[in-house]
Design an enzyme around this catalytic site. Structure first.
Site, PDB file in Angstrom:
ATOM      1  CG  MET A 268      -1.621  -0.988   0.918  1.00 42.91           C
ATOM      2  SD  MET A 268      -2.779  -0.374  -0.153  1.00 42.91           S
ATOM      3  CE  MET A 268      -4.718  -1.866  -0.605  1.00 42.91           C
ATOM      4  CG  HIS A 269       3.149   1.486  -3.663  1.00 35.65           C
ATOM      5  ND1 HIS A 269       4.216   0.763  -2.650  1.00 35.65           N
ATOM      6  CD2 HIS A 269       2.689   0.772  -4.609  1.00 35.65           C
ATOM      7  CE1 HIS A 269       4.980  -0.233  -3.927  1.00 35.65           C
ATOM      8  NE2 HIS A 269       3.805  -0.110  -4.580  1.00 35.65           N
ATOM      9  CG  ASP A 270      -0.751   5.406  -4.238  1.00 35.01           C
ATOM     10  OD1 ASP A 270       0.805   5.539  -3.897  1.00 35.01           O
ATOM     11  OD2 ASP A 270      -1.125   5.337  -5.320  1.00 35.01           O
TER      12      ASP A 270
END
Length: 346
Positions: A268-270
């Site tokens: 979950m980069h963002d």
């Protein structure tokens, strides 16, 4: 309570972009001034449609959505429906919004908002940097007009996720990324961009247990439990509409990561970058001078950090190098789950 952080949010929605938006919508310390739509995970028009529909479902049809450039600065557009699904949200199906996009485009929105509130606004970019690069061509003073810039992008002491050396957001439009990093060399040291690379975001591993906890916090029924043994494409049965969309999107992301040998999880980069936009102390950072390789046959799109001043250029970024993923997910679960509970009551 602290004064909310005014935000320009530039996204290429995208499964993890959608969760980042949900996190910000659930955050009392966030004031979303506009949502810009960047071509990346899917084409710009689809990104804009996703943004409108997602904001409608989350009860925020008042937030402006702008349309950005349909193509990178100097290259053909590449999209990644294999990672994010045919419409960018995995298995999720959103009801199309009936409201129009803003009359102004994304680059114009960046400029006009920054000019209207000099020194106050934080820019958050979780997709390619095309719109911001175009905005800088209109208003070169953006690096001093913005309070801060947070960028999800790049890979430094870590493999790329698009090529062996390049991260997706940067590789879609490396020319835009270089223009942005060059321009923000003019930012004061206390306003240097905060860069959130794969080195840190691939430690942010969402697992089915996190989604179950969000559902519990939201008061969702029946219990939301995704397992690796479910048939591919199984759809959520929860009664909470926003959670149903999130679950169907994230399930696709889990399956993608599993099918590429990374486990039944999702990076979950963002959402982590969104958290940094509100509170930079979520990450330990290190200053560096960042540049982007444009011409390398094997390294186009690679982000390069000079940590020791070998180029003789001042640092133009603070790079996130460490965090506590367990504490972050506790925070994310509580905030998103609480926001969904409140949404279900409205």
């Amino acid at each position: 309570m602290a004064t909310p952080v005014p935000l320009i949010v530039d996204v290429d929605t995208g499964i993890d972009d959608a969760l980042a938006l949900l996190y910000l919508l659930a955050s009392p310390d966030a004031e979303i001034l506009t949502v810009a739509s960047t071509a990346g995970n899917v084409p710009a028009a689809q990104v804009a449609a996703n943004n409108l529909a997602w904001l409608d479902l989350c009860g925020r049809p008042d937030i402006e959505v702008t349309l950005g450039s349909a193509v990178p600065l100097d290259d053909d557009l590449r999209t990644t429906e294999d990672t994010h699904g045919p419409q960018g949200l995995g298995y999720a199906e959103l009801t199309a919004s009936t409201r129009p996009l803003s009359d102004r485009d994304s680059a114009t929105a960046w400029v006009e908002i920054a000019r209207s509130r000099p020194g106050e606004v934080t820019g958050l970019v979780t997709g390619p940097l095309t719109n911001l690069a175009l905005a800088l061509r209109i208003e070169p003073a953006l690096p001093v007009l913005l309070r801060r810039l947070v960028v999800m992008g790049g890979a430094f002491n870590h493999p790329g996720n698009t090529t062996p050396k390049a991260e997706w957001n940067i590789s879609v439009d490396p020319e835009a990324a270089r223009e942005v990093f060059d321009a923000f060399s003019a930012a004061p040291p206390d306003r240097r961009p905060l860069v959130c690379p794969l080195d840190i975001t691939e430690t942010i591993e969402m697992k089915p247990e996190h989604l179950r906890r969000i559902a519990e916090r939201a008061g969702s029924s029946p219990v939301e439990l995704i397992t690796e043994q479910d048939p591919p494409g199984t759809r959520s049965r929860t009664g909470n509409p926003a959670l149903r969309v999130l679950s169907d999107a994230v399930r696709f992301y889990f399956e993608f990561h599993r099918d590429h040998g990374q486990g039944f999880l999702a990076h979950m980069h963002d959402p982590f970058a969104a958290a940094l936009a509100l509170d930079p102390t979520w990450a330990r950072t290190r200053p560096a001078t960042v540049d982007v390789e444009l011409t390398g046959r094997l390294t186009r799109g690679c982000t390069v950090a000079d940590w020791h001043g070998m180029w003789g250029r001042a640092p133009n970024a603070d790079i996130a190098v460490g965090t506590d993923p367990v504490a972050f997910f506790d925070h994310l679960v509580d905030r998103v789950g609480s926001g969904m509970r409140q949404l279900s009551r409205n």
